[in-house]
Design an enzyme around this catalytic site. Structure first.
Site, PDB file in Angstrom:
ATOM      1  N   CYS A 407      35.316  35.204  26.581  1.00  0.00           N
ATOM      2  CA  CYS A 407      33.921  35.531  26.854  1.00  0.00           C
ATOM      3  C   CYS A 407      33.626  36.997  26.539  1.00  0.00           C
ATOM      4  O   CYS A 407      33.485  37.357  25.371  1.00  0.00           O
ATOM      5  CB  CYS A 407      33.561  35.152  28.288  1.00  0.00           C
ATOM      6  SG  CYS A 407      31.781  35.045  28.582  1.00  0.00           S
ATOM      7  N   HIS A 554      35.128  29.554  28.335  1.00  0.00           N
ATOM      8  CA  HIS A 554      36.139  29.859  29.352  1.00  0.00           C
ATOM      9  C   HIS A 554      37.144  28.711  29.408  1.00  0.00           C
ATOM     10  O   HIS A 554      37.067  27.841  30.286  1.00  0.00           O
ATOM     11  CB  HIS A 554      35.483  30.040  30.724  1.00  0.00           C
ATOM     12  CG  HIS A 554      34.722  31.305  30.880  1.00  0.00           C
ATOM     13  ND1 HIS A 554      35.282  32.464  31.356  1.00  0.00           N
ATOM     14  CD2 HIS A 554      33.427  31.617  30.593  1.00  0.00           C
ATOM     15  CE1 HIS A 554      34.377  33.431  31.383  1.00  0.00           C
ATOM     16  NE2 HIS A 554      33.240  32.944  30.922  1.00  0.00           N
ATOM     17  N   GLU A 556      40.062  28.580  30.451  1.00  0.00           N
ATOM     18  CA  GLU A 556      40.892  28.572  31.657  1.00  0.00           C
ATOM     19  C   GLU A 556      40.376  27.598  32.706  1.00  0.00           C
ATOM     20  O   GLU A 556      41.132  27.120  33.559  1.00  0.00           O
ATOM     21  CB  GLU A 556      40.987  29.980  32.253  1.00  0.00           C
ATOM     22  CG  GLU A 556      39.723  30.522  32.904  1.00  0.00           C
ATOM     23  CD  GLU A 556      38.770  31.217  31.946  1.00  0.00           C
ATOM     24  OE1 GLU A 556      37.877  31.956  32.406  1.00  0.00           O
ATOM     25  OE2 GLU A 556      38.923  31.015  30.727  1.00  0.00           O
TER      26      GLU A 556
END
Length: 628
Positions: A407, A554, A556
């Protein structure tokens, strides 16, 4: 009928209710049950979206764009489910719903009160959401775990406590159980039970009787049998209903710790789980899940080779600000069989101003960066620390250190390239300098400038890999060689489309874009470019870079212990060595499967209609960015 397990906490907050709730859910899944989860946060905010990370930990984003408490990340990771924004209840959401009903006249002229109107709204919400399918089965869950945030006795949680007192009678005794998590402090070698006695007494006075008392011990010393007997005596429960949860080497061992104390056997009896129809297929899946989980935890204990990652962020004072990033790194380290070491570097410490104000801090930060096996720059908002991020990215690029930008880290990699390679020293993002003459990152045109909450590009979005780079793109290979991939987004700014051509011509390759090809979403370096300043014209010298990748999304947020995030897996593998990276790429090409339900992997247009994204209205108004 759905069975409900309420997890409450006493004495202090932040003692691990989320991990205990998730671990209990995982154990129930290993028994072949379908499990969902709900988190209650008693704060007045509608959601977590406008909180700074250092206030309440990271803001976790769901497929539908919900900005929620980080505990929902625990639920999704442990239970391998896909939740929605309604799985996070806040006081703000409940009050808004009740007031909206009152304005519509749905209470038939009655006086609207906490009891029964607010408490009924809470119970109705829980029952409605508990029946929504959350896994690939597409059927109603068997068990719903409800975690009540905060501690018993807090003023803000009182309506929720009362709602759950009523709820136990609404659903019936066999369908409701309560796990109360309490702190058992160790003072000079003696485990003290008085705090637990007090909080259980308070809970019982509010009409809720714990079925299990989970005693958190802040240390490696297990709960002593004499302590267990004392809590049993003074808290009106049997000894088998008192379980100890001491610190273990990893949170992934907590389910096994609970299992060793026969928590599932007790819940099986208490909730009459034998009455549920559990198919042989789901029993088999549960056994397989248990075997895989044990394999991960046992393998973790035998890791000796280390991989050292330096995380350069701006919220490093509170590690929970990067909870999902940490977990994604851990999952990937499990896969490559390495012991993960994370070194935390506050990005502003890398800046020249710190060299003047605090030379020791400056040199310590750079010593960590120089010694990194891999450098990760995660997301964030605001200008503070971004120059330090750019310096770290430049070091990773020029020194050929594996790099992953997420990001804001992705955007700063673009700015660094523009400054260092294109030779534009004032290249900037309009987030930080709104009237910059060389804007390489700009505000997205369709996003609201007048409202903060839920106004970003939020939720699951597709990325299309450019076929021109198929032969060498590590990102595409890590996603199984697929033409598309889906990840969750949370951003207001994007790479300036007007600058893309010159960036790509200079060697910075955008291998993944949105479906229209207008929004840059993944960057990679096939090699490293250095500007030759000895000539008037630009000439770029290309040298191989082991791993340099940035994502606007993102990734993750969708990592799982048994299914690591592809970019993080590639990053960790590259930080171990090129042979490890090649091994994981080949494995991903053979076995990668997305963590998302099949029905959610659709076009961006279809996804946008179901998220919390609020496009700009009339293009008016101004908005300050989220707090630093």
């Amino acid at each position: 009928m759905t069975k409900y397990i309420l997890v409450s906490g006493g004495v202090v907050s932040g003692i691990g209710k989320g991990v205990i709730a998730s671990s209990t859910g995982l154990l129930l899944k290993t028994a072949g049950l379908k499990v969902t989860a709900i988190k209650i946060d008693p704060y007045m905010n509608i959601d977590a979206g406008t909180m700074r990370p250092t206030e309440h930990g990271e803001v976790y984003v769901l497929n539908d764009g919900g900005e929620v408490d980080l505990d929902l990340g625990n639920y999704e990771r442990y239970l391998d489910v896909t939740l929605s924004k309604d799985n996070n209840i806040t006081t703000g959401k409940i009050y808004r719903e009740v007031i909206d009903k009152e304005r519509r006249g749905e209470y038939l002229g009655k006086t609207v009160q906490i009891v029964p109107h607010v408490t009924n709204a809470i119970q109705d919400w829980i029952q409605r959401v508990s029946k929504i399918p959350v896994d690939e089965s597409g059927v109603e869950p068997d068990i719903c775990i409800v975690e009540l945030g905060g501690t018993v006795g807090d003023i803000e949680s009182a309506p929720f406590i009362e709602a759950m007192r009523q709820f136990q009678f609404r659903v019936g005794h066999d369908n409701f159980a309560l796990i109360h998590v309490s702190l058992v402090p160790d003072m000079h070698g003696e485990q003290k039970t008085k705090p637990t006695q007090t909080t259980v007494h308070a809970l019982r006075g509010l009409g809720l009787l714990p079925d299990l008392i989970a005693c958190r011990l802040l240390g490696r010393q297990p709960l002593e049998s004499s302590t267990k007997d004392k809590i049993s005596m003074f808290c009106h429960v049997a000894s088998e209903q008192v379980i100890g949860v001491h610190d273990v080497s990893s949170v992934y061992h907590v389910p096994l710790l609970l299992q060793s104390q026969r928590i599932i056997e007790y819940l099986h009896k208490r909730l009459n789980l034998a009455s549920l129809n559990i198919t042989e297929e789901w029993v088999s899946k549960g056994l397989s899940l248990e075997a895989k989980w044990r394999g991960v935890t046992k393998g973790q204990e035998r890791l000796f080779d280390e991989v050292k990652i330096v995380l350069v962020g701006k919220y490093t004072d509170l590690k929970d600000s990067y909870m999902s990033v940490i977990k994604a790194l851990e999952h990937s380290a499990f896969r490559v069989r390495r012991k993960l070491t994370i070194q935390w570097v506050e990005s502003s410490d890398l800046e020249p101003s710190t060299q003047e104000s605090d030379p020791a801090k400056y040199h310590d930060a750079w010593r960590a960066v120089v010694g990194a096996g891999g450098i990760l720059v995660p997301g964030g908002f605001g200008k503070r620390g971004t120059e330090g991020m750019i310096l770290a990215i430049k070091w990773a690029r020029e020194q050929k250190i594996p790099f992953l930008g997420i990001c804001l880290g992705f955007q700063m990699a673009v700015v660094e390239w523009a400054r260092s390679v294109l030779g534009i020293p004032d290249a900037q993002s309009t987030e930080f300098v709104h009237d910059t003459q060389n804007a390489f990152v700009i505000f997205m045109p369709e996003i609201s400038r007048t409202h903060m909450g839920g106004t970003m590009r939020l939720g699951l979005r597709p990325t299309v890999f450019d076929p021109d780079f198929e032969t060498w793109s590590k990102a595409r290979k890590l996603y199984g060689g697929n033409e598309k991939m889906w990840e969750r987004h949370r951003h207001r700014y994007e790479v300036n489309p007007e600058q893309v051509q010159r960036l790509q011509e200079s060697g910075l390759t955008f291998v993944g874009k949105d479906e229209k090809g207008e929004r840059m979403q993944i960057l990679e370096l096939k090699g490293m470019a250095m500007r030759n300043r000895s000539e008037d014209c630009l000439r770029f010298i290309i040298a191989d870079h082991p791993f340099f990748m940035g994502l606007q999304a993102h990734p993750e947020l969708c990592s799982r212990p048994l299914n690591p995030s592809p970019p993080f897996l590639g990053f960790i593998a590259a930080s171990c060595g090129q042979s490890d990276l090649e091994e994981q790429i080949q494995e991903q090409l053979k076995s990668f499967h997305p963590p998302h339900p099949e029905h959610s992997m659709v076009s961006e247009e279809a996804l946008r209609t179901s998220t919390q994204e609020h496009p700009i209205a009339n293009g008016v108004g101004t908005m300050t960015p989220p707090t630093d």
